[in-house]
Scaffold this active site. Structure first.
Site, PDB file in Angstrom:
ATOM      1  N   ARG A 129      -9.812  16.380   7.451  1.00 35.12           N
ATOM      2  CA  ARG A 129     -10.640  16.589   6.073  1.00 35.12           C
ATOM      3  C   ARG A 129     -11.813  17.540   6.523  1.00 35.12           C
ATOM      4  O   ARG A 129     -12.775  16.893   7.417  1.00 35.12           O
ATOM      5  CB  ARG A 129     -10.739  15.732   5.343  1.00 35.12           C
ATOM      6  CG  ARG A 129      -9.449  15.122   4.601  1.00 35.12           C
ATOM      7  CD  ARG A 129      -9.758  13.780   3.762  1.00 35.12           C
ATOM      8  NE  ARG A 129      -8.800  12.942   4.316  1.00 35.12           N
ATOM      9  CZ  ARG A 129      -8.807  11.416   3.836  1.00 35.12           C
ATOM     10  NH1 ARG A 129     -10.001  10.981   3.287  1.00 35.12           N
ATOM     11  NH2 ARG A 129      -8.153  10.719   4.372  1.00 35.12           N
ATOM     12  N   HIS A 183     -12.695   3.645   0.374  1.00 32.02           N
ATOM     13  CA  HIS A 183     -12.956   2.787   1.567  1.00 32.02           C
ATOM     14  C   HIS A 183     -13.587   1.472   0.834  1.00 32.02           C
ATOM     15  O   HIS A 183     -14.027   0.614   1.684  1.00 32.02           O
ATOM     16  CB  HIS A 183     -13.482   3.196   2.716  1.00 32.02           C
ATOM     17  CG  HIS A 183     -12.716   4.285   3.454  1.00 32.02           C
ATOM     18  ND1 HIS A 183     -13.267   5.130   4.200  1.00 32.02           N
ATOM     19  CD2 HIS A 183     -11.383   4.341   3.610  1.00 32.02           C
ATOM     20  CE1 HIS A 183     -12.541   5.947   4.793  1.00 32.02           C
ATOM     21  NE2 HIS A 183     -11.164   5.563   4.672  1.00 32.02           N
ATOM     22  N   ASN A 242       0.866  -1.037  -0.011  1.00 33.89           N
ATOM     23  CA  ASN A 242      -0.091   0.058  -0.025  1.00 33.89           C
ATOM     24  C   ASN A 242       1.035   1.312  -0.021  1.00 33.89           C
ATOM     25  O   ASN A 242       1.447   1.743   1.190  1.00 33.89           O
ATOM     26  CB  ASN A 242      -0.884  -0.067   1.249  1.00 33.89           C
ATOM     27  CG  ASN A 242      -1.617   1.021   1.269  1.00 33.89           C
ATOM     28  OD1 ASN A 242      -1.686   2.116   0.471  1.00 33.89           O
ATOM     29  ND2 ASN A 242      -2.397   1.290   2.348  1.00 33.89           N
ATOM     30  N   ASN A 255     -13.329   1.311  18.057  1.00 34.52           N
ATOM     31  CA  ASN A 255     -12.863   1.524  19.399  1.00 34.52           C
ATOM     32  C   ASN A 255     -13.656   2.641  20.292  1.00 34.52           C
ATOM     33  O   ASN A 255     -13.438   2.658  21.788  1.00 34.52           O
ATOM     34  CB  ASN A 255     -11.342   1.836  19.460  1.00 34.52           C
ATOM     35  CG  ASN A 255     -10.529   0.813  18.862  1.00 34.52           C
ATOM     36  OD1 ASN A 255     -10.325  -0.161  19.657  1.00 34.52           O
ATOM     37  ND2 ASN A 255      -9.789   1.012  17.874  1.00 34.52           N
ATOM     38  N   ARG A 285      -2.697  -2.099  -3.211  1.00 34.18           N
ATOM     39  CA  ARG A 285      -3.786  -1.338  -3.095  1.00 34.18           C
ATOM     40  C   ARG A 285      -3.881  -0.120  -3.945  1.00 34.18           C
ATOM     41  O   ARG A 285      -2.827   0.518  -3.803  1.00 34.18           O
ATOM     42  CB  ARG A 285      -3.676  -0.689  -1.574  1.00 34.18           C
ATOM     43  CG  ARG A 285      -5.030   0.102  -1.234  1.00 34.18           C
ATOM     44  CD  ARG A 285      -4.933   0.917  -0.093  1.00 34.18           C
ATOM     45  NE  ARG A 285      -5.895   1.905   0.140  1.00 34.18           N
ATOM     46  CZ  ARG A 285      -5.902   3.247   0.365  1.00 34.18           C
ATOM     47  NH1 ARG A 285      -4.510   3.567   0.947  1.00 34.18           N
ATOM     48  NH2 ARG A 285      -6.788   4.046   0.702  1.00 34.18           N
ATOM     49  N   GLU A 343      -8.505  -4.795   5.458  1.00 44.62           N
ATOM     50  CA  GLU A 343      -8.254  -4.532   3.945  1.00 44.62           C
ATOM     51  C   GLU A 343      -7.304  -5.371   3.507  1.00 44.62           C
ATOM     52  O   GLU A 343      -7.220  -5.837   2.137  1.00 44.62           O
ATOM     53  CB  GLU A 343      -8.042  -2.922   3.763  1.00 44.62           C
ATOM     54  CG  GLU A 343      -9.231  -2.122   4.211  1.00 44.62           C
ATOM     55  CD  GLU A 343      -8.914  -0.809   4.271  1.00 44.62           C
ATOM     56  OE1 GLU A 343      -9.112   0.153   3.387  1.00 44.62           O
ATOM     57  OE2 GLU A 343      -8.389  -0.527   5.484  1.00 44.62           O
ATOM     58  N   GLY A 399     -12.492   6.496  10.725  1.00 44.25           N
ATOM     59  CA  GLY A 399     -11.040   6.390  10.957  1.00 44.25           C
ATOM     60  C   GLY A 399     -10.345   7.872  10.658  1.00 44.25           C
ATOM     61  O   GLY A 399     -11.028   8.842  10.758  1.00 44.25           O
TER      62      GLY A 399
END
Ligand code: AMP
Length: 402
Positions: free
Chosen positions: A241, A180, A10, A335, A89, A385, A210
């Site tokens: 973002r 995603h 990745n 979490n 990825r 992933e 995330g």
């Protein structure tokens, strides 16, 4: 017989995550991260639960890191001969790829073409693919591209068209692509299996929360709408973002504040979201600890939750007459007891009810149901992933049923 392993790569803009996975046993043999390419660069990896690290005083590149992993790390653990395929990825696949695919020259050209929408990622991922051809020439035709966008190619046209003049879609391919996808696809499969429902009949809302966050509406196991857009900037309020904003804000920054385009881009992608709102951090561990102590953190978190519940509520009406589950995944989704509780509490009207005790217990890699028996199932499913990439790669290079 040699254990058959997949090397998962990745390439980020100045980082490289890697792992070596046994796709049959679903086992991660080795994983690591190379980061800070321009400064105090390092490669950290974990093998047999033992952490290793090497630092470099000079600038490093993706090519250098791949070379180091293969020539030094694989050699050290005698993994070289076990690698049978490479899964990459790829952030943006444009509108050509509905699934993962073997990398050919034509595929490489398409990945290059889609670079306009992921300029920080696709070009560097092409560098990775090309470098592998030279370091592992016997595997040059065993490379597979797994796209963040392909799961969302099943969206109907009303979900992916923006309200812009149609030529921007027809001529410039400006539309919603989402991201995603690998994560949403993985957790959807796991959730359907967990609830013992055929994937083809499974309807859910998947919340990947995330540093980047996105929500996807899934009908009959397929994506029908998603919150990220042409790029991963649209949608929820995220770590740094901004998510959805009025596009007129950009003209205001440009016209009235005299900010140039680079500065505006930097603000919207790096300085906004939870970091911008709290003016402290985007780390939800800190945010969770300080929710009741710090007014700005409380306000920012409530904005985050508000953006989340609006998406969940609007996607619930897109479901085929029944929602089978809502899924939480990603670092926050897996979490943050606080975010899950506060979000679900606002969704009573949709028949979601949280079990406080189960919610509290389900974190740090645990999978399970966190709803009461009166509720539509609310699931926490740790995403994986890399495993999904390794499994896709293994199937494709072996021509197995996909
Ligand atoms: P990801 O991008 O999926 O790795 O998720 C990163 C986000 O997950 C960050 O905002 C972290 O603060 C958050 N996160 C990770 N572990 C926890 C935790 N134990 N509690 C709350 N948030 C967490």
């Amino acid at each position: 017989m040699l254990e058959k392993l997949i090397f998962v790569i990745n390439c980020g803009s100045s980082s490289l995550k890697f792992s070596v996975i046994n796709p049959i046993k679903k086992k991660k043999i080795l994983y690591g991260l190379a980061e800070n390419f321009n400064d105090k660069s390092s490669i950290i990896w974990n093998f047999n639960n033992k952490k290793n690290e090497i630092t470099f005083n000079n600038k490093i590149t993706h090519k250098f890191v791949l070379n180091y992993i293969i020539k030094e790390i694989f050699k050290k653990y005698s993994l070289y001969d076990n690698i049978v395929g490479i899964g990459h990825r790829i952030v943006h696949g444009g509108n050509k790829f509905t699934n993962s695919t073997l990398i050919t020259d034509i595929v490489l050209k398409e990945i290059k073409r889609a670079s306009v929408f992921a300029p920080l990622h696709n070009p560097i991922q092409i560098v990775g693919i090309k470098k592998i051809k030279t370091i592992l020439p016997h595997l040059k035709n065993k490379q597979v591209a797994v796209f963040d966008t392909s799961f969302h190619q099943t969206m109907p046209i009303e979900s992916y068209l923006y309200g812009l003049p149609i030529k921007f879609y027809k001529k410039y391919k400006i539309r919603r692509y989402g991201a995603h996808g690998t994560s949403h696809k993985y957790v959807t499969k796991v959730a359907a299996k967990f609830l013992n429902i055929e994937l083809n009949n499974f309807n859910c809302i998947s919340c990947h929360l995330g540093n980047g966050s996105s929500i996807t509406a899934i009908n009959n196991g397929k994506s029908i709408d998603t919150s990220m857009g042409l790029t991963p900037l649209e949608g929820l309020v995220m770590g740094t973002r901004c998510g959805n904003i009025d596009p007129a804000i950009i003209f205001y920054m440009y016209d009235k504040l005299n900010f140039n385009i680079n500065k505006i881009y930097n603000i919207l992608t790096q300085k906004s979201g939870m970091l911008g709102l709290t003016n402290i951090t985007s780390d939800f561990r800190y945010i969770e600890e300080n929710y009741y102590k710090n007014k700005n953190i409380k306000i920012a978190t409530n904005v985050f939750i508000h953006s989340l519940i609006k998406y969940i509520a609007s996607y619930s009406v897109l479901m085929n007459n029944k929602i089978n589950a809502i899924i939480f995944t990603g670092g926050i989704g897996e979490n943050s007891v606080l975010i899950r509780e506060k979000t679900i509490k606002k969704l009573k009207i949709l028949k979601f009810f949280i079990d406080k005790n189960l919610n509290y217990k389900t974190k740090q890699g645990k999978m399970g149901i966190i709803s009461t028996h009166l509720s539509i199932p609310i699931l926490v499913i740790p995403t994986n992933e890399e495993l999904m990439i390794a499994q896709d790669t293994f199937k494709i290079i072996n021509n197995l049923k996909y």
